[in-house]
Design an enzyme around this catalytic site. Structure first.
Site, PDB file in Angstrom:
ATOM      1  N   HIS A  50       0.856  -1.182   0.000  1.00  0.00           N
ATOM      2  CA  HIS A  50       0.000   0.000   0.000  1.00  0.00           C
ATOM      3  C   HIS A  50       0.901   1.243   0.000  1.00  0.00           C
ATOM      4  O   HIS A  50       2.083   1.162   0.347  1.00  0.00           O
ATOM      5  CB  HIS A  50      -0.886   0.004   1.253  1.00  0.00           C
ATOM      6  CG  HIS A  50      -2.006  -1.006   1.205  1.00  0.00           C
ATOM      7  ND1 HIS A  50      -3.132  -0.909   1.996  1.00  0.00           N
ATOM      8  CD2 HIS A  50      -2.165  -2.129   0.467  1.00  0.00           C
ATOM      9  CE1 HIS A  50      -3.942  -1.936   1.735  1.00  0.00           C
ATOM     10  NE2 HIS A  50      -3.365  -2.693   0.818  1.00  0.00           N
ATOM     11  N   GLU A  69       1.017   3.830   1.974  1.00  0.00           N
ATOM     12  CA  GLU A  69       1.559   4.248   3.268  1.00  0.00           C
ATOM     13  C   GLU A  69       2.711   3.345   3.705  1.00  0.00           C
ATOM     14  O   GLU A  69       3.753   3.822   4.154  1.00  0.00           O
ATOM     15  CB  GLU A  69       0.468   4.223   4.353  1.00  0.00           C
ATOM     16  CG  GLU A  69      -0.700   5.175   4.100  1.00  0.00           C
ATOM     17  CD  GLU A  69      -1.866   4.482   3.403  1.00  0.00           C
ATOM     18  OE1 GLU A  69      -1.621   3.611   2.539  1.00  0.00           O
ATOM     19  OE2 GLU A  69      -3.019   4.817   3.733  1.00  0.00           O
ATOM     20  N   CYS A  81      -5.990   1.962   5.781  1.00  0.00           N
ATOM     21  CA  CYS A  81      -6.674   0.701   6.072  1.00  0.00           C
ATOM     22  C   CYS A  81      -6.156   0.171   7.409  1.00  0.00           C
ATOM     23  O   CYS A  81      -5.227   0.738   8.001  1.00  0.00           O
ATOM     24  CB  CYS A  81      -6.419  -0.325   4.957  1.00  0.00           C
ATOM     25  SG  CYS A  81      -4.797  -1.120   5.062  1.00  0.00           S
ATOM     26  N   CYS A 110      -2.235  -0.443   7.434  1.00  0.00           N
ATOM     27  CA  CYS A 110      -1.409   0.772   7.419  1.00  0.00           C
ATOM     28  C   CYS A 110      -1.587   1.563   8.714  1.00  0.00           C
ATOM     29  O   CYS A 110      -0.633   2.159   9.229  1.00  0.00           O
ATOM     30  CB  CYS A 110      -1.750   1.618   6.202  1.00  0.00           C
ATOM     31  SG  CYS A 110      -1.325   0.799   4.647  1.00  0.00           S
TER      32      CYS A 110
END
Lengths: 187, 187
Positions: B79, B81, B114, B117
């Site tokens: 992801h 992040e 999410c 993260c």
């Protein structure tokens, strides 16, 4: 500015996996082996007292294994679960392991996952999570497990991910305790 | 069995960062640039409509940047992040960025994190999280944000991590909407 990062298993673990032939007839054998990795990780001084591995459910075949490599790799994401899941995805060549057409894969972890690793499990395509030590065993010596929803086990199960806890808990908790007694870094 | 995994930024983003000279006088300018990355990520077809970057708080200097690279890298952890935090740690050479002796670092994300993260943020040593789109903007087009504690903002603040939300929300939500309308993969 860096534009690439990587995580490599330490040499002792690469050597162990290179000629890997062991088979695992039972859940207990799998977990015993994973807890052994957590012990070796502290003996080799390559990280914290945690290990994890991904197995194919039906065959019991080992797909990937790792240990806590945060300090070793210089990356805060390099927990045992995150690295084992990522290595399993590289080994099998897909970013979501289980699908309706493929097999089922299980994550064995020597300790219940922290908030980050817990969040990573549904994205990875695991069919099951099996844990040894409880998060309170890690918290007791000062490890921070993060802020997890209290119903995290039920939430995984609702997503179709089986959860089994406390498998060889005292053995895994003993490794965490040994690490703390030896003055290992708590982060 | 794989024993190493790595994540590389796609060429367009490496090129952008190689000769990077831009300065960011305000939070809005930082977020506008991050949202621009999320838009370029879908235009280049290198991933989902999300981007993130780490800045040094006082100077506004860019430390690392990334976009969603799950499909591109074949790793479910990739992801925006997670990858931006990891690249920042590589750039600065430490696995926990902020400490009592060092500066403060902020994570700008084009969308609220999410569950994975979110769990990663405290381990990374961020001093602040600034988000544009809300998680419901991502959920609305089918992205799964995971099971997060309902008090996640307060929990970060209790750990000393400042949180600011809704900065240029509609602009970031628009990129997510564009991705969905073009039939981009939802995972």
């Amino acid at each position: 500015m860096e534009t690439v990062f990587s995580v490599s298993l330490p040499p002792w673990l690469q050597d162990l996996l290179r000629s890997f032939k062991q088979s695992f007839p039972s859940a207990e054998e799998k977990m015993k082996w994973v807890i052994g990795l957590s012990r070796r990780n502290i003996e080799h001084g390559t990280g914290g007292p945690f290990a994890a591995a991904v197995f194919e459910e039906n065959s019991g075949r080992l797909i990937a294994a790792s240990a806590n490599l945060v300090v070793y790799s210089g990356l805060s994401i390099a927990h045992a679960e995150i690295t084992a899941l990522s290595l399993a995805q590289k080994t099998l060549g897909k970013h979501r392991l289980s699908s309706h057409l493929s097999g089922r894969y299980e994550l064995y972890s020597s300790c219940q996952p922290c908030a980050m690793c817990l969040g990573a499990i549904p994205w990875s395509g695991m069919s099951a999570l099996i844990c040894a030590a409880r998060e309170e065993d890690a918290r007791q010596v000062g490890f921070d497990e993060g802020h997890k929803p209290s119903d995290w086990i039920e939430a995984l199960q609702k997503r179709g991910i089986d959860v089994r806890t406390d498998l060889l808990r005292s053995e895994a908790a003993g490794v965490i305790q040994t690490y703390a007694e030896r003055g290992g870094t708590i982060y």
